[in-house]
Write an enzyme that holds these catalytic residues in place. Structure first.
Site, PDB file in Angstrom:
ATOM      1  N   LYS A   1       0.820  -1.206   0.000  1.00  0.00           N
ATOM      2  CA  LYS A   1       0.000   0.000   0.000  1.00  0.00           C
ATOM      3  C   LYS A   1       0.856   1.259   0.000  1.00  0.00           C
ATOM      4  O   LYS A   1       2.076   1.216   0.181  1.00  0.00           O
ATOM      5  CB  LYS A   1      -0.941  -0.011   1.213  1.00  0.00           C
ATOM      6  CG  LYS A   1      -2.090  -1.001   1.067  1.00  0.00           C
ATOM      7  CD  LYS A   1      -3.084  -0.885   2.195  1.00  0.00           C
ATOM      8  CE  LYS A   1      -4.298  -1.780   1.943  1.00  0.00           C
ATOM      9  NZ  LYS A   1      -5.272  -1.716   3.052  1.00  0.00           N
TER      10      LYS A   1
ATOM     11  N   ARG B   1      -3.355  -9.821   5.542  1.00  0.00           N
ATOM     12  CA  ARG B   1      -3.926  -9.891   4.191  1.00  0.00           C
ATOM     13  C   ARG B   1      -2.852  -9.427   3.220  1.00  0.00           C
ATOM     14  O   ARG B   1      -2.444  -8.264   3.247  1.00  0.00           O
ATOM     15  CB  ARG B   1      -5.171  -9.014   4.093  1.00  0.00           C
ATOM     16  CG  ARG B   1      -5.895  -9.106   2.750  1.00  0.00           C
ATOM     17  CD  ARG B   1      -7.177  -8.278   2.761  1.00  0.00           C
ATOM     18  NE  ARG B   1      -7.882  -8.387   1.495  1.00  0.00           N
ATOM     19  CZ  ARG B   1      -7.687  -7.613   0.442  1.00  0.00           C
ATOM     20  NH1 ARG B   1      -6.778  -6.631   0.495  1.00  0.00           N
ATOM     21  NH2 ARG B   1      -8.381  -7.788  -0.673  1.00  0.00           N
TER      22      ARG B   1
END
Length: 291
Positions: free
Chosen positions: A234, A268
């Protein structure tokens, strides 16, 4: 905040369909399978049915405990698609994976109640809702009717507008705790008992805010429920380094290690083998904070 004040009985296990139990007393890995053409990390996009089965098989061999399938891109500014299009992408994939890997735990990344219901009917075990029920009024009641584990994420706005909602009037983590308390009360009333908390790294949060949240992750353990950390590739990883998502694996590994040390029970990720190795080293060598 030192005592567990959630209305849920503290648990680190998720009861899934068919009597199967996902044990989160130790950290586990959730592998990402994006059935979208526009997810922020190109390497996560699944192009065809044979590619889906190949990637899923590799993730399971690498040690993934859960496979997370999404048909709606939630990257900042992602385009909106209809529920019918989301189902077209998602449902055949759920059916194929359930048929090919009957013992695997399958999660569906959706905020729509109707999509969630059909996905569970097709073989999904877990609902992963980025919106906490804020984008579809039927989502939480659907979770209650289905009786499957529910991943509750913090989000403000929508995937299209969330970058405009990064100002918090009060302490960031305190606002998250309040948000989770309210949602957990609503979920209990609807009969949802197995919940994982996702603080939503990068969702309506700047990279700096996401790093603060990672440092303060232990404060969420007051709620007594397992925490998911979705950090993989991210902007909080690659932007401070001046990189792109493609070059953010090393940074992701570093932050995943911090998440495990701070008590995360589910990572995740796009890169399963590296995450599994990270968990093994951290858990065997150090003493992660216990929820």
């Amino acid at each position: 905040m030192k005592t567990q004040d959630t209305c849920f009985s503290p648990t680190q296990t998720l009861r899934c369909p068919g009597g199967r139990v996902l044990d989160l007393r130790r950290p586990r890995v959730m592998g990402i399978l994006n059935l979208t053409p526009d997810s922020f990390y190109e390497g996560s996009r699944v192009a065809a049915a044979d590619d889906l089965l190949r990637r899923a098989d590799q993730m399971l061999r690498d040690g993934a405990a859960v496979l997370d399938l999404g048909g709606y891109s939630t990257r900042p500014g992602a385009g909106h698609i209809s529920a019918d299009e989301e189902k077209r992408r998602l449902l055949p994939a759920v059916e194929a994976l359930r048929r090919e890997f009957p013992a695997a735990f399958l999660s569906v990344d959706t905020f729509r109640g109707a999509v969630a219901a059909e996905a569970v009917a097709a073989g999904a075990d877990i609902l992963n809702d980025i919106s906490g029920g804020t984008l579809d009024a039927d989502m939480l009641p659907t979770a209650g009717r289905l009786g499957v584990p529910y991943i509750l994420m913090h989000l403000r706005g929508t995937p299209q507008t969330m970058t405009q909602h990064t100002h918090y009037e009060h302490d960031l983590v305190l606002e998250l705790v309040r948000y989770f308390r309210e949602k957990l009360t609503a979920l209990r009333r609807l009969g949802v008992t197995d919940v994982v908390l996702d603080p939503g790294f990068g969702f309506a949060k700047t990279p700096a805010q996401s790093h603060e949240l990672l440092r303060r992750l232990p404060e969420l353990h007051v709620l007594g429920l397992p925490v998911l950390a979705g950090l993989s590739r991210k902007s909080m990883v690659y932007k401070p380094l001046g990189l792109t998502p493609d070059a953010a694996l090393a940074g992701t590994i570093s932050l995943n290690a911090l998440a495990v040390l701070n008590g995360a029970r589910l990572l995740r990720v796009h890169d399963v083998a590296e995450a599994v190795q990270t968990i093994q080293l951290v858990s065997n060598t150090y003493s992660p904070i216990s929820p």
